[in-house]
Design a protein around this motif. Structure first.
Motif, PDB file in Angstrom:
ATOM      1  N   LEU A  73      41.026  43.930  31.384  1.00  0.00           N
ATOM      2  CA  LEU A  73      40.593  42.793  32.214  1.00  0.00           C
ATOM      3  C   LEU A  73      41.771  42.000  32.778  1.00  0.00           C
ATOM      4  O   LEU A  73      41.579  40.894  33.290  1.00  0.00           O
ATOM      5  CB  LEU A  73      39.670  41.876  31.416  1.00  0.00           C
ATOM      6  CG  LEU A  73      38.286  42.431  31.123  1.00  0.00           C
ATOM      7  CD1 LEU A  73      37.482  41.445  30.288  1.00  0.00           C
ATOM      8  CD2 LEU A  73      37.545  42.783  32.399  1.00  0.00           C
ATOM      9  N   GLN A  74      42.966  42.560  32.727  1.00  0.00           N
ATOM     10  CA  GLN A  74      44.112  41.843  33.285  1.00  0.00           C
ATOM     11  C   GLN A  74      43.998  41.679  34.800  1.00  0.00           C
ATOM     12  O   GLN A  74      44.559  40.759  35.372  1.00  0.00           O
ATOM     13  CB  GLN A  74      45.425  42.522  32.881  1.00  0.00           C
ATOM     14  CG  GLN A  74      45.714  42.393  31.388  1.00  0.00           C
ATOM     15  CD  GLN A  74      45.622  40.961  30.893  1.00  0.00           C
ATOM     16  OE1 GLN A  74      46.406  40.102  31.295  1.00  0.00           O
ATOM     17  NE2 GLN A  74      44.646  40.675  30.025  1.00  0.00           N
ATOM     18  N   TRP A  75      43.240  42.555  35.450  1.00  0.00           N
ATOM     19  CA  TRP A  75      42.980  42.374  36.881  1.00  0.00           C
ATOM     20  C   TRP A  75      42.311  41.022  37.131  1.00  0.00           C
ATOM     21  O   TRP A  75      42.588  40.353  38.129  1.00  0.00           O
ATOM     22  CB  TRP A  75      42.107  43.516  37.434  1.00  0.00           C
ATOM     23  CG  TRP A  75      40.728  43.553  36.839  1.00  0.00           C
ATOM     24  CD1 TRP A  75      40.336  44.265  35.740  1.00  0.00           C
ATOM     25  CD2 TRP A  75      39.576  42.829  37.277  1.00  0.00           C
ATOM     26  NE1 TRP A  75      39.000  44.035  35.472  1.00  0.00           N
ATOM     27  CE2 TRP A  75      38.508  43.156  36.396  1.00  0.00           C
ATOM     28  CE3 TRP A  75      39.336  41.944  38.317  1.00  0.00           C
ATOM     29  CZ2 TRP A  75      37.225  42.628  36.532  1.00  0.00           C
ATOM     30  CZ3 TRP A  75      38.056  41.411  38.454  1.00  0.00           C
ATOM     31  CH2 TRP A  75      37.018  41.743  37.575  1.00  0.00           C
ATOM     32  N   LEU A  76      41.424  40.608  36.207  1.00  0.00           N
ATOM     33  CA  LEU A  76      40.724  39.337  36.349  1.00  0.00           C
ATOM     34  C   LEU A  76      41.666  38.167  36.082  1.00  0.00           C
ATOM     35  O   LEU A  76      41.631  37.159  36.792  1.00  0.00           O
ATOM     36  CB  LEU A  76      39.526  39.285  35.395  1.00  0.00           C
ATOM     37  CG  LEU A  76      38.651  38.041  35.456  1.00  0.00           C
ATOM     38  CD1 LEU A  76      38.031  37.864  36.838  1.00  0.00           C
ATOM     39  CD2 LEU A  76      37.563  38.115  34.385  1.00  0.00           C
ATOM     40  N   VAL A  77      42.523  38.300  35.085  1.00  0.00           N
ATOM     41  CA  VAL A  77      43.521  37.266  34.770  1.00  0.00           C
ATOM     42  C   VAL A  77      44.431  37.032  35.975  1.00  0.00           C
ATOM     43  O   VAL A  77      44.847  35.904  36.242  1.00  0.00           O
ATOM     44  CB  VAL A  77      44.349  37.665  33.526  1.00  0.00           C
ATOM     45  CG1 VAL A  77      45.494  36.693  33.284  1.00  0.00           C
ATOM     46  CG2 VAL A  77      43.445  37.775  32.293  1.00  0.00           C
ATOM     47  N   HIS A  78      44.713  38.087  36.731  1.00  0.00           N
ATOM     48  CA  HIS A  78      45.630  38.013  37.866  1.00  0.00           C
ATOM     49  C   HIS A  78      44.936  37.796  39.201  1.00  0.00           C
ATOM     50  O   HIS A  78      45.535  37.998  40.255  1.00  0.00           O
ATOM     51  CB  HIS A  78      46.473  39.288  37.925  1.00  0.00           C
ATOM     52  CG  HIS A  78      47.297  39.481  36.696  1.00  0.00           C
ATOM     53  ND1 HIS A  78      47.489  40.705  36.117  1.00  0.00           N
ATOM     54  CD2 HIS A  78      47.950  38.594  35.916  1.00  0.00           C
ATOM     55  CE1 HIS A  78      48.244  40.576  35.043  1.00  0.00           C
ATOM     56  NE2 HIS A  78      48.544  39.297  34.899  1.00  0.00           N
ATOM     57  N   THR A  79      43.669  37.377  39.165  1.00  0.00           N
ATOM     58  CA  THR A  79      42.900  37.144  40.388  1.00  0.00           C
ATOM     59  C   THR A  79      42.427  35.691  40.446  1.00  0.00           C
ATOM     60  O   THR A  79      41.835  35.191  39.490  1.00  0.00           O
ATOM     61  CB  THR A  79      41.668  38.077  40.439  1.00  0.00           C
ATOM     62  OG1 THR A  79      42.100  39.439  40.383  1.00  0.00           O
ATOM     63  CG2 THR A  79      40.853  37.847  41.700  1.00  0.00           C
ATOM     64  N   LEU A  80      42.692  35.030  41.557  1.00  0.00           N
ATOM     65  CA  LEU A  80      42.094  33.719  41.803  1.00  0.00           C
ATOM     66  C   LEU A  80      40.698  33.967  42.347  1.00  0.00           C
ATOM     67  O   LEU A  80      40.509  34.786  43.257  1.00  0.00           O
ATOM     68  CB  LEU A  80      42.914  32.918  42.820  1.00  0.00           C
ATOM     69  CG  LEU A  80      42.335  31.549  43.184  1.00  0.00           C
ATOM     70  CD1 LEU A  80      42.326  30.630  41.971  1.00  0.00           C
ATOM     71  CD2 LEU A  80      43.116  30.937  44.318  1.00  0.00           C
ATOM     72  N   CYS A  81      39.723  33.296  41.778  1.00  0.00           N
ATOM     73  CA  CYS A  81      38.338  33.493  42.187  1.00  0.00           C
ATOM     74  C   CYS A  81      37.766  32.206  42.775  1.00  0.00           C
ATOM     75  O   CYS A  81      38.231  31.106  42.471  1.00  0.00           O
ATOM     76  CB  CYS A  81      37.500  33.933  40.988  1.00  0.00           C
ATOM     77  SG  CYS A  81      37.997  35.542  40.335  1.00  0.00           S
TER      78      CYS A  81
END
Length: 147
Positions: free
Chosen positions: A120-128
């Motif tokens: 889930l590091q993609w989510l940690v590195h994404t501003l939503c």
């Protein structure tokens, strides 16, 4: 560009007010549960809160922190900072706990996520960005990743 990621249904209890200050009414809205569906699936854990300031100009400053427990057991911290604003009569209806068509007001939030899960590091590195809707006992958020 925005990429749809998931939807959150965040259940909330009655707001607790610390009273009105010069900057507005300070409130805490306890988060009691909920669900996440989409690219992430699981539940919203109770124990979080949305710390709000209802400003004199009618805008609500929103600052929510809570946890998700995904179906695979992974836990994810959510930090959501945003605002809600609309015509005075619409904001008064929301304050009374009425259901209001979300097109009658503006509710947006910038969202960040933290977890130690490698997948889930993609989510940690994404501003939503969350596009929100306030219901009497919950908040609905459609969450999009900013590419």
């Amino acid at each position: 560009m925005l990429t749809p990621l998931f939807e959150l249904e965040v259940e909330v209890a009655a707001p607790q007010s610390a009273g009105k200050a010069d900057t507005g009414e300070r409130r805490c809205v306890p988060i009691t549960g909920g669900r996440v569906k989409g690219r992430l699936n699981g539940r919203v854990l109770s124990g979080g809160a949305d710390w709000q300031v209802l400003r004199p100009d009618g805008m609500a400053d929103l600052d929510a922190r809570y946890m998700l427990a995904l179906d695979d057991g992974t836990q994810v911290e959510v930090w959501s900072r945003g605002l809600r604003i609309g015509p005075a009569e619409v904001m008064a209806r929301l304050a009374r706990g009425e259901t209001v068509d979300p097109s009658a007001y503006y509710m947006r939030t910038a969202m960040r996520f933290e977890t130690g899960a490698p997948d889930l590091q993609w989510l940690v590195h994404t501003l939503c960005i969350g596009i929100g809707e306030r219901r009497p006992d919950k908040v609905l958020l459609k969450v999009y990743g900013v590419d």
